[in-house]
Design a protein around this motif. Structure first.
Motif, PDB file in Angstrom:
ATOM      1  N   THR A   1      -9.713  -2.636  -3.627  1.00 49.17           N
ATOM      2  CA  THR A   1      -8.972  -2.963  -4.833  1.00 49.17           C
ATOM      3  C   THR A   1      -8.972  -1.846  -5.861  1.00 49.17           C
ATOM      4  O   THR A   1      -8.526  -2.042  -6.978  1.00 49.17           O
ATOM      5  CB  THR A   1      -9.557  -4.227  -5.492  1.00 49.17           C
TER       6      THR A   1
ATOM      7  N   TYR B   1      -3.136   0.592  -4.082  1.00 52.12           N
ATOM      8  CA  TYR B   1      -3.159  -0.732  -3.485  1.00 52.12           C
ATOM      9  C   TYR B   1      -2.628  -1.752  -4.499  1.00 52.12           C
ATOM     10  O   TYR B   1      -2.197  -1.385  -5.594  1.00 52.12           O
ATOM     11  CB  TYR B   1      -4.575  -1.089  -3.041  1.00 52.12           C
ATOM     12  N   LYS B   2      -2.668  -3.010  -4.130  1.00 49.66           N
ATOM     13  CA  LYS B   2      -2.162  -4.074  -4.992  1.00 49.66           C
ATOM     14  C   LYS B   2      -2.799  -4.005  -6.381  1.00 49.66           C
ATOM     15  O   LYS B   2      -4.014  -3.871  -6.510  1.00 49.66           O
ATOM     16  CB  LYS B   2      -2.430  -5.431  -4.348  1.00 49.66           C
TER      17      LYS B   2
ATOM     18  N   THR C   1       5.313   4.830   1.560  1.00 50.96           N
ATOM     19  CA  THR C   1       4.880   3.438   1.621  1.00 50.96           C
ATOM     20  C   THR C   1       4.275   3.149   2.987  1.00 50.96           C
ATOM     21  O   THR C   1       4.922   3.335   4.016  1.00 50.96           O
ATOM     22  CB  THR C   1       6.055   2.483   1.355  1.00 50.96           C
TER      23      THR C   1
ATOM     24  N   GLN D   1       0.856  -1.181   0.000  1.00 53.79           N
ATOM     25  CA  GLN D   1       0.000   0.000   0.000  1.00 53.79           C
ATOM     26  C   GLN D   1       0.892   1.230   0.000  1.00 53.79           C
ATOM     27  O   GLN D   1       1.789   1.368   0.833  1.00 53.79           O
ATOM     28  CB  GLN D   1      -0.914  -0.006   1.228  1.00 53.79           C
TER      29      GLN D   1
ATOM     30  N   MET E   1      -4.096   7.029  -2.951  1.00 56.05           N
ATOM     31  CA  MET E   1      -3.724   5.818  -2.240  1.00 56.05           C
ATOM     32  C   MET E   1      -3.741   4.671  -3.241  1.00 56.05           C
ATOM     33  O   MET E   1      -4.759   4.412  -3.882  1.00 56.05           O
ATOM     34  CB  MET E   1      -4.699   5.523  -1.092  1.00 56.05           C
TER      35      MET E   1
ATOM     36  N   THR F   1       5.741  -5.505   0.945  1.00 59.21           N
ATOM     37  CA  THR F   1       5.892  -4.485  -0.081  1.00 59.21           C
ATOM     38  C   THR F   1       6.634  -5.040  -1.293  1.00 59.21           C
ATOM     39  O   THR F   1       7.651  -5.710  -1.145  1.00 59.21           O
ATOM     40  CB  THR F   1       6.663  -3.260   0.460  1.00 59.21           C
TER      41      THR F   1
ATOM     42  N   GLU G   1       0.987   5.583  -0.492  1.00 60.74           N
ATOM     43  CA  GLU G   1       0.370   6.899  -0.665  1.00 60.74           C
ATOM     44  C   GLU G   1       1.293   7.731  -1.543  1.00 60.74           C
ATOM     45  O   GLU G   1       2.491   7.844  -1.263  1.00 60.74           O
ATOM     46  CB  GLU G   1       0.170   7.573   0.689  1.00 60.74           C
TER      47      GLU G   1
ATOM     48  N   SER H   1       2.846   0.028   3.775  1.00 57.72           N
ATOM     49  CA  SER H   1       3.179  -1.352   4.135  1.00 57.72           C
ATOM     50  C   SER H   1       4.645  -1.479   4.523  1.00 57.72           C
ATOM     51  O   SER H   1       5.489  -0.673   4.111  1.00 57.72           O
ATOM     52  CB  SER H   1       2.856  -2.292   2.969  1.00 57.72           C
TER      53      SER H   1
ATOM     54  N   VAL I   1      -7.421  -3.488   2.787  1.00 61.37           N
ATOM     55  CA  VAL I   1      -7.544  -2.495   1.730  1.00 61.37           C
ATOM     56  C   VAL I   1      -8.577  -2.945   0.717  1.00 61.37           C
ATOM     57  O   VAL I   1      -8.949  -4.106   0.636  1.00 61.37           O
ATOM     58  CB  VAL I   1      -6.185  -2.274   1.010  1.00 61.37           C
TER      59      VAL I   1
ATOM     60  N   PRO J   1       0.122  -2.190   7.364  1.00 59.88           N
ATOM     61  CA  PRO J   1      -1.013  -2.056   6.468  1.00 59.88           C
ATOM     62  C   PRO J   1      -2.277  -2.658   7.066  1.00 59.88           C
ATOM     63  O   PRO J   1      -2.234  -3.673   7.737  1.00 59.88           O
ATOM     64  CB  PRO J   1      -0.566  -2.837   5.219  1.00 59.88           C
TER      65      PRO J   1
END
Length: 302
Positions: A295, A58-59, A75, A45, A56, A82, A47, A77, A293, A290
């Protein structure tokens, strides 16, 4: 593949291209560079500020950063959760795209993997397989061209014209990156560019969203953190080398930026915090764990 030995707040050392999968939690302050950058969150995750907006990621999210667009990483995570794919390419390898990249800006610089054509994923995977010991400039330029062709329709490109303030900001950022460890002040920098101290302060507060003293302090502490991690120099020597007049003021500034003292920072280093192929800057201090989250990329301000 070109590896950078240092990452100043104005990056201009890329000869051709830069490809890496980074597992460390990167913390870059606001910076700019004259080449295109693609960031793929493979795990974790992050920013990011891109231009004036905060996002933000995410994966499976991607950030597409056009040349000379200010951006930062924070970062969320940790190192164990990460994995960032980072690919940079100079415009000379992308002659058919140069006009588009310099005269437009994405209205939507963050994409999700399910929006992208399979050829995009294929080209990205081929980039990560490039042999760094071979001259692959033409191949890399071709693959990056495929990425851009599939990304353009999703980015909602808007015409862009650089203005005087943006040009001046880039020059100031570059100047400070070269002289941050010297005895520079707001007065010295303003006189160097023939502007008032008030105008210089406004550029920092309005454009870079940070005061001049804090900007300079973070740049110096970033260099100090690198020296603490990668050399055996004593803390007093590092303090003077990074532009501080005494160890007390250095300790105080380091604690403000990193959340710990220099000695505690060095004592609790977890292995090689700064990888040889990508030297991150650490302005934010302690990393967070983290949480659950979603998607989809989310614009969190603006």
């Amino acid at each position: 593949m070109q590896y950078m030995d240092k990452t100043p707040l104005f990056e201009d050392k890329l000869d051709n291209y830069f490809i890496v999968q980074e597992h460390d939690s990167l913390q870059f302050p606001l910076h700019i560079h004259p080449y295109i950058e693609l960031v793929h969150v493979l795990e974790g995750q992050v920013e990011m500020q891109i231009g004036t907006e905060m996002y933000m990621l995410y994966k499976n999210d991607y950030a597409v950063i056009f040349p000379n667009v200010q951006h930062s990483y924070h970062t969320i995570s940790d190192n164990h959760h990460t994995n960032l794919g980072i690919t940079n390419c100079v415009l000379n390898l992308l002659p058919l795209h140069k006009n588009i990249l310099t005269n437009n800006r994405p209205a939507v610089p963050v994409l999700h993997q399910n929006q992208l054509h399979n050829d995009f994923t294929w080209a990205e995977n081929r980039l990560y397989s490039v042999n760094p010991k071979e001259d692959n400039k033409i191949f890399v330029g071709t693959l990056f061209s495929i990425l851009l062709c599939h990304a353009y329709p999703l980015l909602d490109l808007q015409p862009f014209r650089n203005n005087e303030t943006q040009d001046l900001t880039e020059q100031i950022v570059f100047y400070i990156s070269k002289h941050a460890l010297e005895d520079i002040t707001l007065d010295i920098v303003s006189k160097n560019f023939g502007i008032s101290k008030f105008k210089l302060s406004r550029i920092f507060s309005n454009t870079l969203k940070i005061s001049f003293p804090d900007y300079l302090k973070k740049q110096r502490i970033n260099n100090a953190a690198f020296l603490l991690t990668n050399t055996d120099k004593d803390i007093t020597s590092i303090a003077y080398e990074c532009g501080f007049n005494n160890q007390q003021s250095f300790n105080r500034a380091f604690l403000q930026v990193e959340g710990v003292t220099p000695s505690a920072f060095r004592k609790h280093l977890d292995g090689d915090k700064y990888p040889e192929n990508l030297i991150p800057l650490l302005p934010e201090g302690i990393l967070q764990t983290p949480s659950e989250v979603t998607t989809q990329p989310i614009c969190i301000s603006g």
